[in-house]
Every structure is written in C-alpha cells, then in structure tokens.
Design a protein around this motif. Structure first.
Motif, PDB file in Angstrom:
ATOM      1  N   ARG A 144       8.401   1.421  -7.465  1.00 29.61           N
ATOM      2  CA  ARG A 144       7.618   2.652  -7.600  1.00 29.61           C
ATOM      3  C   ARG A 144       6.132   2.341  -7.708  1.00 29.61           C
ATOM      4  O   ARG A 144       5.732   1.361  -8.321  1.00 29.61           O
ATOM      5  N   CYS A 145       5.356   3.237  -7.171  1.00 26.97           N
ATOM      6  CA  CYS A 145       3.898   3.133  -7.248  1.00 26.97           C
ATOM      7  C   CYS A 145       3.446   3.467  -8.667  1.00 26.97           C
ATOM      8  O   CYS A 145       3.888   4.455  -9.248  1.00 26.97           O
ATOM      9  N   ARG A 146       2.553   2.650  -9.215  1.00 24.75           N
ATOM     10  CA  ARG A 146       2.015   2.948 -10.549  1.00 24.75           C
ATOM     11  C   ARG A 146       0.889   3.966 -10.486  1.00 24.75           C
ATOM     12  O   ARG A 146       0.443   4.466 -11.499  1.00 24.75           O
ATOM     13  N   GLY A 147       0.446   4.279  -9.289  1.00 23.94           N
ATOM     14  CA  GLY A 147      -0.598   5.284  -9.129  1.00 23.94           C
ATOM     15  C   GLY A 147      -0.037   6.692  -9.139  1.00 23.94           C
ATOM     16  O   GLY A 147      -0.555   7.578  -9.820  1.00 23.94           O
ATOM     17  N   CYS A 148       1.046   6.899  -8.372  1.00 25.39           N
ATOM     18  CA  CYS A 148       1.581   8.260  -8.237  1.00 25.39           C
ATOM     19  C   CYS A 148       3.051   8.361  -8.641  1.00 25.39           C
ATOM     20  O   CYS A 148       3.607   9.463  -8.610  1.00 25.39           O
ATOM     21  N   THR A 149       3.683   7.252  -9.001  1.00 26.11           N
ATOM     22  CA  THR A 149       5.083   7.129  -9.439  1.00 26.11           C
ATOM     23  C   THR A 149       6.108   7.409  -8.331  1.00 26.11           C
ATOM     24  O   THR A 149       7.304   7.405  -8.589  1.00 26.11           O
ATOM     25  N   THR A 206       0.854  -1.193   0.000  1.00 26.54           N
ATOM     26  CA  THR A 206       0.000   0.000   0.000  1.00 26.54           C
ATOM     27  C   THR A 206       0.888   1.240   0.000  1.00 26.54           C
ATOM     28  O   THR A 206       1.744   1.410   0.868  1.00 26.54           O
ATOM     29  N   CYS A 207       0.677   2.093  -0.983  1.00 26.26           N
ATOM     30  CA  CYS A 207       1.466   3.317  -1.121  1.00 26.26           C
ATOM     31  C   CYS A 207       1.094   4.313  -0.010  1.00 26.26           C
ATOM     32  O   CYS A 207      -0.079   4.604   0.214  1.00 26.26           O
ATOM     33  N   GLY A 208       2.116   4.834   0.649  1.00 25.90           N
ATOM     34  CA  GLY A 208       1.889   5.808   1.701  1.00 25.90           C
ATOM     35  C   GLY A 208       1.588   7.194   1.174  1.00 25.90           C
ATOM     36  O   GLY A 208       1.172   8.074   1.920  1.00 25.90           O
ATOM     37  N   HIS A 209       1.776   7.400  -0.132  1.00 28.01           N
ATOM     38  CA  HIS A 209       1.535   8.722  -0.723  1.00 28.01           C
ATOM     39  C   HIS A 209       0.120   8.856  -1.267  1.00 28.01           C
ATOM     40  O   HIS A 209      -0.575   9.812  -0.983  1.00 28.01           O
ATOM     41  N   CYS A 210      -0.306   7.850  -2.065  1.00 29.21           N
ATOM     42  CA  CYS A 210      -1.633   7.974  -2.706  1.00 29.21           C
ATOM     43  C   CYS A 210      -2.641   6.943  -2.191  1.00 29.21           C
ATOM     44  O   CYS A 210      -3.819   7.011  -2.534  1.00 29.21           O
ATOM     45  N   GLY A 211      -2.168   5.970  -1.404  1.00 24.39           N
ATOM     46  CA  GLY A 211      -3.074   5.000  -0.818  1.00 24.39           C
ATOM     47  C   GLY A 211      -3.409   3.808  -1.694  1.00 24.39           C
ATOM     48  O   GLY A 211      -4.188   2.940  -1.299  1.00 24.39           O
TER      49      GLY A 211
HETATM   50 ZN   LIG Z   1       1.176   6.005  -4.878  1.00 24.06          ZN
END
Ligand SMILES: [Zn+2]
Length: 99
Positions: free
Chosen positions: A66-71, A41-46
């Motif tokens: 890297r998160c594919r939601g917010c990079t 779970t990304c701590g930046h975008c959730g």
């Molecule tokens: Zn993210």
C-alpha cells in the motif's frame, strides 16, 4: 487540394508489434537486482519511494503493498503453487538509472 503538410514519421518513435520475448532484454535489468533499489511510483497520488518506504500487509498466502501517501493498494503478491503471482493495481516500478 489537401493543405495538410505530409509529416514523415520519426523512425525512432514508430512502434514495432512483437511478441513478449522481445521484452526479455529490457526485463533483464530486474533480474539479480536488489529489490531495495527499486523505485515504486503510486498511480493514484504520484508518490515515488524506494520499496522499503511502502506499507506491506502480509500473511501466509499474500502480501498487499500500500502507498503511504494515499493508502491505496499498489500491488497484491500471492503465493501460488510454489511461485508467486503479482497483481498490479496501479503505478510503476523502475530501476535505478545506473543499472
Ligand atoms: Zn498513493
């Protein structure tokens, strides 16, 4: 007179101060588990997704997840002296609930 009602702490919620050995039992859930089952779970975008659904940049020395939601960087994994070092940038890793 103090009008604040006395609240007795819930013994189930009182934290104990222990050393890191106390985590061994909890972390056993990660040992031997197929990494593909882990939920990150990304701590930046959730955004939450299985490990396979994250972007990885890798060379001989390191991998950046890297998160594919917010990079944003989720973690950097470095090869060090025959082992690895994980530098967590933010977020969480959880096991399937059935573990
Ligand atoms: Zn993210």
């Amino acid at each position: 007179m103090d009008s604040t009602p006395h609240v007795r702490p819930d013994p189930r919620r009182v934290a104990q101060r222990l050393d890191g050995n106390a985590l061994a039992g909890m972390l056993d859930a990660f040992a031997g588990l197929d990494p593909a089952l882990l939920l990150l779970t990304c701590g930046h975008c959730g955004r939450s997704a299985a490990l396979a659904e994250w972007s990885v940049e890798m060379d001989a020395a390191a991998a950046i997840v890297r998160c594919r939601g917010c990079t944003r960087t989720f973690a950097t994994i470095l090869r060090r002296d025959g082992g690895i070092e994980v530098r967590a940038a933010g977020g969480s890793i959880s096991t399937p609930s059935a573990v």
